[in-house]
Write an enzyme that holds these catalytic residues in place. Structure first.
Site, PDB file in Angstrom:
ATOM      1  N   THR A 173     -42.451  55.106  34.764  1.00 43.74           N
ATOM      2  CA  THR A 173     -43.235  54.816  36.189  1.00 43.74           C
ATOM      3  C   THR A 173     -43.356  55.892  37.413  1.00 43.74           C
ATOM      4  OG1 THR A 173     -42.660  52.834  35.688  1.00 43.74           O
ATOM      5  CG2 THR A 173     -43.633  53.831  37.585  1.00 43.74           C
ATOM      6  N   HIS A 187     -42.071  44.886  27.741  1.00 38.48           N
ATOM      7  CA  HIS A 187     -41.152  44.944  28.468  1.00 38.48           C
ATOM      8  C   HIS A 187     -39.914  43.854  28.328  1.00 38.48           C
ATOM      9  CE1 HIS A 187     -38.568  47.308  30.949  1.00 38.48           C
ATOM     10  NE2 HIS A 187     -39.748  47.875  31.930  1.00 38.48           N
ATOM     11  N   ASN A 210     -34.613  46.078  32.018  1.00 39.11           N
ATOM     12  CA  ASN A 210     -34.597  46.387  33.498  1.00 39.11           C
ATOM     13  C   ASN A 210     -34.215  45.217  34.826  1.00 39.11           C
ATOM     14  OD1 ASN A 210     -34.114  49.127  32.073  1.00 39.11           O
ATOM     15  ND2 ASN A 210     -35.944  49.846  32.794  1.00 39.11           N
ATOM     16  N   TYR A 255     -36.752  43.116  35.869  1.00 43.47           N
ATOM     17  CA  TYR A 255     -38.526  42.737  35.509  1.00 43.47           C
ATOM     18  C   TYR A 255     -38.308  41.272  34.590  1.00 43.47           C
ATOM     19  CZ  TYR A 255     -38.900  47.713  37.321  1.00 43.47           C
ATOM     20  OH  TYR A 255     -38.510  48.670  37.909  1.00 43.47           O
ATOM     21  N   ASN A 269     -31.723  46.782  39.825  1.00 39.19           N
ATOM     22  CA  ASN A 269     -32.437  46.054  40.484  1.00 39.19           C
ATOM     23  C   ASN A 269     -31.574  44.696  40.331  1.00 39.19           C
ATOM     24  OD1 ASN A 269     -35.714  46.840  40.442  1.00 39.19           O
ATOM     25  ND2 ASN A 269     -35.953  45.937  38.553  1.00 39.19           N
TER      26      ASN A 269
END
Length: 360
Positions: free
Chosen positions: A25, A174, A177, A179, A234
């Site tokens: 990102t 994805h 991580n 999300y 996260n």
């Protein structure tokens, strides 16, 4: 020849080497999440990777978890990404698009005041989010209703269609991580009951539904999946990460994916285990590993058969010609973290290739 530089078939895609560019990102899209000319230059500079896996890209509107990350839900975004893929292909490169939903990592200030959604109403507590108004605490997400989930799956299918129109060679889902898809997978973030909560087979239901939808668009041999069973980024945890990833490795054999992309560690070192060995033991497809590999270690891992390719992240930021440098044993340039998430060309497209350093 070093094992790292032998060709590899990733499903339907022929990679010239096994040095893959991990998704990173970088926040260089415009305010409407449209890829910019800076991004065209950035990715084309790195076209010698065996495969570029482009950065996490919003599958649908209202799923922004970073300021100025790209999307793939509007015509302008498709057009912007087409410039990127054309530039990479013009240099002989291959490129997949990583598609995602930010889940509880989204923030109202990034999404026109929409509240974030998640499997359970649990906020991220170990970090803050970058917004146009500065860093802000994460908010408490709203628990998704079961009847809302098909819309999420359809959003990924549309994103996959749009990625195909934008000229990508495939897509990476994805599932890592912290999300949305990862939030459903891991029991530290998913406390719900019903068909999407409880045992592993239920927690994995959304991920598998998304894979089904995306593979229906592309064919499984042009679809990859990224997982991070240990990463506590996260505010993520799982009570049995090895059991989770072992179950997934066995279940994913049914798909015939281009590859499984596995992050081997935890950014913060809070969870430690060997997740690569059980996946290698149970998964029959291409295994791509990631997180902190040197060229020497990567080559040794491939030579021992522990993985089929290695994805490099930060080294690709400062070394656009990373495969050449690893092949020649050249010194690697150091990346500047202060420019990782800024909006300009500095620290993005101004890292010189090896021949430029020699000429200087």
């Amino acid at each position: 020849m070093s094992d790292l530089f032998t060709p590899l078939k990733l499903g339907a895609v022929a990679a010239e080497n096994r040095v893959l560019m991990a998704p990173l990102t970088r926040c260089r899209a415009d305010a409407e999440h449209v890829p910019t000319d800076l991004m065209v230059e950035y990715y084309s500079q790195r076209a010698t990777a065996g495969l570029i896996i482009a950065e996490a890209t919003m599958a649908m509107e209202g799923a922004s978890a970073f300021w100025r990350e790209p999307g793939i839900y509007s015509e302008a975004q498709v057009t912007g990404w087409r410039k990127v893929t054309d530039a990479v292909h013009a240099k002989g490169g291959k490129i997949f698009l990583q598609i995602w939903h930010g889940g509880r990592a989204c923030h109202p200030l990034l999404n026109d005041d929409r509240e974030p959604v998640a499997p359970s109403a649990l906020p991220i507590t170990n970090d803050e989010v970058h917004t146009p108004a500065g860093k802000k605490p994460y908010t408490v997400p709203r628990e998704l209703r079961d009847d809302e989930i098909p819309e999420i799956v359809e959003g990924f299918a549309i994103a996959a269609e749009n990625a195909k129109r934008a000229g990508f060679d495939g897509v990476e889902v994805h599932g890592a991580n912290g999300y949305l898809l990862d939030e459903f997978l891991r029991d530290g973030a998913n406390l719900r009951e019903g068909p999407y909560g409880g045992p592993i087979e239920n927690r994995a239901r959304l991920l598998l539904e998304v894979l089904d939808a995306v593979c229906n668009v592309w064919g499984a041999d042009r679809v990859g999946l990224r997982l991070s069973p240990l990463n506590s980024f996260n505010s993520m945890k799982d009570s049995d990460p090895v059991g989770l990833v072992t179950w997934l490795a066995q279940r994913l054999n049914e798909y015939g994916l281009a590859y499984l992309h596995l992050m081997r560690a935890d950014f913060f070192g809070e969870q430690q285990a060997d997740v690569i060995s059980p996946v290698r033991d149970h998964y029959r497809g291409n295994l791509v590993v990631n997180m902190g590999y040197s060229g020497v270690e990567a080559d040794a891992v491939i030579a021992r058969g522990q993985a089929d390719a290695v994805a490099f992240g930060v080294p690709f930021i400062a070394n656009p010609d990373l495969p050449r440098r690893l092949r020649e044993g050249a010194e690697l340039s150091e990346a500047d973290p202060s420019t990782f998430y800024t909006q300009g060309g500095e620290g993005y497209i101004d890292y010189p290739a090896l021949e430029e350093l020699v000429e200087a």
